[in-house]
Motif scaffolding. Sequence first.
Motif: not given
Length: 287
Positions: A119-125, A137-138, A165-176
């Motif tokens: 749901a959130v990934l398809l919205f974010a895209a 995502l956050a 690619a942008t969403l992956r970077r955001a998720i990695e920031d959240i993971e950090g």
Amino acid sequence: MITRAQLAEAGMTRWSVAHRIDSERWQLLSPTVVATTTGELSDDQRIWHAVLHAGYGAMAGGLTAATLAGLKNWHRDVATIFVPYERGRPSPLPGVRFVRVRRSLRAVGSPPRCRIEAAVLLFAAVDRSERTAQGVLAAAVQQQLTSPEGLLEWLDRLTPLRRAATLRRAIEDIEGGAQSLAEMDVKRMCRAFGLADPTRQVKRRDADGRIRFTDCEWRLQDGRTLVLEVDGGFHMEAEHWEDDLARQRALAGTDRIIVRCTSRELRDEPEKIARDLMALGVPAAAA
């Protein structure tokens, strides 16, 4: 909520259905969907109406599905309903946006919805704003509805996906450890201007003995601690503003400097905040 076809399968004739509608015991919501109640529909009933109207395989998607999964503060008045692409686009319904999807998604819950990650990934895209995309995502992680690992897994499942690619970077920031959009902005500011990463969400006991969590902290060379508190839009309301001032006083001490900025400044003027932090002694990032 029930379709005419389901009523026929249950043994009801069209005349008995028509009689209940004419006598206002039931209400006809669309040519194919009937409500066996009267009065205004609840939010869940409206979603059921849209799903039944769209037909087999339809489910709530986007922020509608995320809200059903428990996501707070992201409600939208227009409901998003995913429809299998091969079924075509249903006839319009007020307050509903039908989205045809080619992806194979399995519905969960009642009313049926896609999983929170999809749901959130398809919205974010597809949302026009990258900041809104990253913020949802956050929020999903911060509200403990999913995890960065879960989002990354679904990001791969949904390939190809716009903005991947942008969403992956955001998720990695959240993971950090950056579990809000403001924390992610602080992290980007530190990278851009060569500042050391702060310690986030530090647990502190205030002057009254209550446990508080600060947004960002840096240890300065003189042994003191600099605390940066980031105010979102809701902080501008008088009640929240006064609460934040009282919180700041309670956390202040001779060994602690507390400064504040707004999320708008972090987004639009990060260089000014970085300059002020450097002037206050925030150390540079290690080489």
